[in-house]
Structure formats: structure tokens, C-alpha cells
Design an enzyme around this catalytic site. Sequence first.
Site, PDB file in Angstrom:
ATOM      1  N   PRO A   2      50.247  15.807  27.752  1.00 39.09           N
ATOM      2  CA  PRO A   2      51.408  16.678  27.531  1.00 39.09           C
ATOM      3  C   PRO A   2      52.593  16.304  28.399  1.00 39.09           C
ATOM      4  CG  PRO A   2      49.669  17.847  28.707  1.00 39.09           C
ATOM      5  CD  PRO A   2      49.099  16.540  28.294  1.00 39.09           C
ATOM      6  N   GLU A   3      53.709  16.060  27.773  1.00 31.79           N
ATOM      7  CA  GLU A   3      54.978  15.894  28.469  1.00 31.79           C
ATOM      8  C   GLU A   3      55.848  17.078  28.049  1.00 31.79           C
ATOM      9  OE1 GLU A   3      56.495  11.834  28.327  1.00 31.79           O
ATOM     10  OE2 GLU A   3      54.475  11.058  28.094  1.00 31.79           O
ATOM     11  N   LYS A  61      57.464  19.650  33.202  1.00 33.89           N
ATOM     12  CA  LYS A  61      56.097  19.821  32.725  1.00 33.89           C
ATOM     13  C   LYS A  61      55.418  21.018  33.366  1.00 33.89           C
ATOM     14  CE  LYS A  61      56.067  14.823  32.732  1.00 33.89           C
ATOM     15  NZ  LYS A  61      55.530  13.654  33.435  1.00 33.89           N
ATOM     16  N   HIS A  95      34.910  22.426  28.152  1.00 32.44           N
ATOM     17  CA  HIS A  95      35.598  22.233  29.426  1.00 32.44           C
ATOM     18  C   HIS A  95      36.400  23.467  29.832  1.00 32.44           C
ATOM     19  CE1 HIS A  95      34.299  18.113  29.323  1.00 32.44           C
ATOM     20  NE2 HIS A  95      34.865  17.939  28.143  1.00 32.44           N
ATOM     21  N   ARG A 116      39.801  16.602  32.308  1.00 34.58           N
ATOM     22  CA  ARG A 116      39.933  15.730  33.478  1.00 34.58           C
ATOM     23  C   ARG A 116      40.373  16.466  34.738  1.00 34.58           C
ATOM     24  NH1 ARG A 116      42.813  10.757  30.162  1.00 34.58           N
ATOM     25  NH2 ARG A 116      41.731  11.342  28.273  1.00 34.58           N
ATOM     26  N   ARG A 199      69.853   4.767  44.474  1.00 38.37           N
ATOM     27  CA  ARG A 199      68.453   4.367  44.477  1.00 38.37           C
ATOM     28  C   ARG A 199      68.284   2.864  44.435  1.00 38.37           C
ATOM     29  NH1 ARG A 199      63.566   7.822  43.563  1.00 38.37           N
ATOM     30  NH2 ARG A 199      64.304   9.634  44.687  1.00 38.37           N
ATOM     31  N   ARG A 309      49.676   2.016  35.578  1.00 37.78           N
ATOM     32  CA  ARG A 309      49.553   2.412  34.180  1.00 37.78           C
ATOM     33  C   ARG A 309      50.163   1.302  33.340  1.00 37.78           C
ATOM     34  NH1 ARG A 309      52.392   7.644  35.936  1.00 37.78           N
ATOM     35  NH2 ARG A 309      50.850   7.119  37.493  1.00 37.78           N
TER      36      ARG A 309
END
Length: 325
Positions: A2-3, A61, A95, A116, A199, A309
Amino acid sequence: MPELPEVEVVRRGLARWMIGSTIDQVEVLHPRPVRRHEAGIDDFVQRLAGVTVLDAVRRGKFLWLNLDSGEALLAHLGMSGQLLLEEPDAPDEKHLRVRLGLRGGSGRELRFVDQRMFGGLAVVEMVKTPDGGPGGLGGVPSDGEIPVGLPGEPVGEGPVEGEYAAEEALIPVPVAHIARDALDPLLDVDLLAARLRRRETGLKRALLDQTLISGIGNIYADEALWRAKLHYSRPTEKLNRPTLNRLLDDVRNVMREALAQGGTSFDSLYVDVNGQSGYFERGLDAYGREGEACHRCGTQIRRESFMNRSSFFCPKCQPTPRNGR
DNA sequence: ATAACGCCCTGTGTGC
DNA sequence: TGCACACAGGGCGTTA
């Protein structure tokens, strides 16, 4: 995973079905999803017993229910978390981690299900923020402008008329450091541009940094970068303003499209608040498409390991910069 | 101070 | 068949 769009779908479901409900029973079936409630499980249960839900709000989120106790039930879905409203006699999910019994509402119970367990729940205090509260879709009224900034940062002109009461400009303590999200009309793009210039990092790292702009995860970052024809490792300090504006448009568009589809689902772990699996029918242009043809130019999409990732991109449309990060 | 790395957690898929 | 391991990845604590 989910975003922002998926979390917003959940928020809408909670707002529709839970406002006015009173929590009358709390069952924690696994300690880990409550680990961020620092006072412990017993305190978590105690603080929820008898409270009534006033509103469902989101930033990025993070998602929370404002409670009539003045605190909030804060939720983060992590990678695999779900908030389901189920009939009490429905069989327990494999779960199932936390169950909240409700009265005075839909007659259903709220279940936090998370395979998870990167996500979790906590009852937290609210704090005033300098950027005017949650804002964004479904937040407190956001039709007024308030100086936007993070603590310690320069703020533009003073409050203008139409701001909502300071009492409403509250945000859960653990969310206070998170920037306004990509779909928040009060996101301060000037401030974001200034911070990106300062940055020394790559574009995708910045997009994933929730203190700069929130709500973007690995999937929508890759999709937006593909649309903007920008490589993930481009240095942020050289990003000019028109390019940033185009990128933000692409971020918003890909999220709005997902929202219109009711959220995306890639491994069926994500299910919305009513147990219906959302799906981004249109499909994806970059994420997960290693070796497949770019939808623009036909070049094979490449996958590179990045930040523990994967990053998916078209090597022709999104050429690698010489000094990428 | 900033930037980046490593860890948490479980189920699935793959290769030997 | 069974085992080991890679992978999924958001957020945060630690390290540089």
C-alpha cells in the site's frame, strides 16, 4: 504494497463506516503490530476501551482515527497490512493481529490483518504542527492556507484568512516529521524545490524520503520517473523547476489513476477496508517489467538493485546520468 | 548536521 | 524431497 492511493481507499472506507462508532472490545493477538505503542499492550487496550471515532485522516501512508479522548488510533499498513471491517461471526483471518469490537455503527468489527507485520497500530497523542495539520484528501478542512514548513525551517508569509482553527491543526506525534503528501493541495512546492537543491542525493531517494514529500513508495516512484523520462539516480540539486513540476504532475497523475481504480494490488496482499481487492487495471509501465518492452520506445525495461530493493526503468527513455547517485 | 546502510518480518519462488 | 537463499520493502535506528 500500500502506498498513498491504497491507504486513501482504506481511509475512505473507515470514514464511511466507522465515524460515530464506539470501541467496546479490544483483542491483541500478536504483540508485534502494537510495538510502537510504547506503554505496552495493556495500555493500548485500556486507551481504546470506550472511545468514539470522530474522523479518519491520512497523511502520506499514515492513517489515523481521531478519538473523542483527544488521542488518535494511528495505523501504518507497512507492506502487507489490511484494515478490514468484518461481521463479528466471520472466521478469523490467518494473519489476524488485532480485533476491535464496535457498537453504534455498522455492526461490524475492525480487524488489523498483517502477514509480514511491518505495519502496526498505536494510540498516540496529537501535537500542533507548523504546517497546518493533516490537510490533503479527507483531512481536516484544507481550504485555508497556513505557512508551510517543517520545524526549524523558514516559513513564508504569515497566516492568511480562511485558516482553520489551530485546535484542528493537530497531527499524531509520530507523523509530525512527515511532509505533506503528493496529493495534498497544501504541499509547498517552493519549499520542496529549495530542499531538493540543497540535497546531495539521487532523485528516487528523495522521492522515497517521506520528510521531503510523502506517500510515494517504490512502485509509484518508478512509474512517475518513467513518465517523466528521468533516471532514478539523477542528482536532485540540478533539477530545474519546470522539470520538478512535470515530475510532480506525473506523480499526482499516476496516483490519481490508481485512486480511481480503487488502489492497486500486485500480490493480492492488499485488500481494501471492505475486503475487496483493488486492482490497477491499466497496469504498470515500469515496475516489475524487467525484460519487457517499454510502452513508449520498445526498449527492454531494466532492473537494477537500489536501496536494498529494485528500480525498474527504460534505459533509452531514462538514460543513466554520468554522475548519478 | 546530512546521507546512506542494515535490520525487522513472513511467505513464496527458485535452484541445487 | 528438502534445504538454503533471494526477494518483496517502509520506517527507523545506527553508522559514517
